[in-house]
Design an enzyme around this catalytic site. Structure first.
Site, PDB file in Angstrom:
ATOM      1  N   GLY A  33       0.946  -1.140   0.018  1.00  0.00           N
ATOM      2  CA  GLY A  33      -0.032  -0.001  -0.005  1.00  0.00           C
ATOM      3  C   GLY A  33       0.720   1.224  -0.105  1.00  0.00           C
ATOM      4  O   GLY A  33       1.876   1.226   0.340  1.00  0.00           O
ATOM      5  N   GLN A  86       3.389   9.694   0.952  1.00  0.00           N
ATOM      6  CA  GLN A  86       4.594   8.945   0.710  1.00  0.00           C
ATOM      7  C   GLN A  86       5.441   9.340  -0.390  1.00  0.00           C
ATOM      8  O   GLN A  86       6.496   8.855  -0.240  1.00  0.00           O
ATOM      9  CB  GLN A  86       4.196   7.473   0.834  1.00  0.00           C
ATOM     10  N   CYS A 141       6.450   0.153   7.644  1.00  0.00           N
ATOM     11  CA  CYS A 141       5.992   1.134   6.679  1.00  0.00           C
ATOM     12  C   CYS A 141       7.131   1.597   5.765  1.00  0.00           C
ATOM     13  O   CYS A 141       8.233   1.742   6.318  1.00  0.00           O
ATOM     14  CB  CYS A 141       5.640   2.395   7.475  1.00  0.00           C
ATOM     15  N   LEU A 142       6.715   2.092   4.564  1.00  0.00           N
ATOM     16  CA  LEU A 142       7.718   2.355   3.541  1.00  0.00           C
ATOM     17  C   LEU A 142       8.303   3.663   3.920  1.00  0.00           C
ATOM     18  O   LEU A 142       9.808   3.772   3.594  1.00  0.00           O
ATOM     19  CB  LEU A 142       7.314   2.380   2.180  1.00  0.00           C
ATOM     20  N   HIS A 179      -3.906   1.618   7.860  1.00  0.00           N
ATOM     21  CA  HIS A 179      -2.372   2.230   7.844  1.00  0.00           C
ATOM     22  C   HIS A 179      -2.478   3.235   6.674  1.00  0.00           C
ATOM     23  O   HIS A 179      -2.190   4.484   7.110  1.00  0.00           O
ATOM     24  CB  HIS A 179      -1.608   1.132   7.296  1.00  0.00           C
ATOM     25  N   GLU A 180      -3.095   3.003   5.346  1.00  0.00           N
ATOM     26  CA  GLU A 180      -2.901   4.220   4.402  1.00  0.00           C
ATOM     27  C   GLU A 180      -3.939   5.506   4.505  1.00  0.00           C
ATOM     28  O   GLU A 180      -3.584   6.353   4.714  1.00  0.00           O
ATOM     29  CB  GLU A 180      -3.253   3.531   2.954  1.00  0.00           C
ATOM     30  N   HIS A 183      -2.107   7.711   7.197  1.00  0.00           N
ATOM     31  CA  HIS A 183      -1.003   8.558   6.430  1.00  0.00           C
ATOM     32  C   HIS A 183      -1.762   9.746   6.033  1.00  0.00           C
ATOM     33  O   HIS A 183      -1.280  10.917   6.077  1.00  0.00           O
ATOM     34  CB  HIS A 183      -0.563   7.671   5.113  1.00  0.00           C
TER      35      HIS A 183
END
Length: 180
Positions: A49, A54, A100-101, A142-143, A146
């Site tokens: 995701g 991001q 997380c990226l 999670h997204e 963000h």
């Protein structure tokens, strides 16, 4: 392979990650291009995701490509998402690992509801509803976080958050730490 252009992933501490994103008003070619770039960037970073902030774009958009609890793969784009979680009396928590990226490397256990629904729009402006279980439920939450300016580490205890950030800093400053 995604058609878009890979963009660098924005890392923890960058202001765009820590403030709420703006609603999308224009469902145009630029939005479609952004979504394509987000997919390309997510796949390049080996993620499931990715939120627009991001890659440095403060708009309420995320992409996902991940399995649900039955292993069925789901892929899509959600614009201007609104997260819906089960009522407290119906809520079961999944205490799984999360990463997380934008905080590459470390993971931490984080309890989240095992089911989630997101209502929003696709890149053409058509209404979409995504219902998720398992990893997909975690991804939707999670997204959406963000886009509110929250990272998963913001939901951890201060002790767990410090541990994750220390590991992240070690990995950033000592390239050999990744292999070891």
């Amino acid at each position: 392979m995604a058609a878009g252009q890979v963009r660098p992933i924005t890392l923890v501490g960058t202001p765009v990650l820590h403030q709420p994103c703006r609603l999308v008003d224009d469902f145009d070619a630029a939005l479609k291009e952004l979504a394509d770039d987000m997919f390309a960037s997510m796949y390049e970073a080996d993620g499931v995701g990715l939120a627009a902030n991001q890659i440095g774009v403060a708009l309420r958009v995320f992409v996902y490509d991940c399995p649900d609890e039955d292993g069925e793969r789901h892929k899509g784009v959600v614009v201007n998402p609104v997260l819906e979680l089960p009522a407290l009396e119906n809520r079961r928590l999944d205490d799984g690992d999360e990463g997380c990226l934008s905080v590459p490397g470390p993971h931490a256990r984080l309890a989240r509801p095992d089911r989630a629904t997101v209502h929003g729009f696709d890149v053409t402006g058509a209404a979409v509803t995504v219902e998720g279980t398992g990893l997909l439920a975690r991804c939707l939450q999670h997204e959406t976080d963000h886009l509110e300016g929250r990272l998963y580490i913001d939901r951890l205890s201060s002790r767990a958050r410090k541990k994750v950030l220390k590991e992240y800093e070690t990995l950033r400053t000592e390239p050999d730490a990744l292999s070891g």
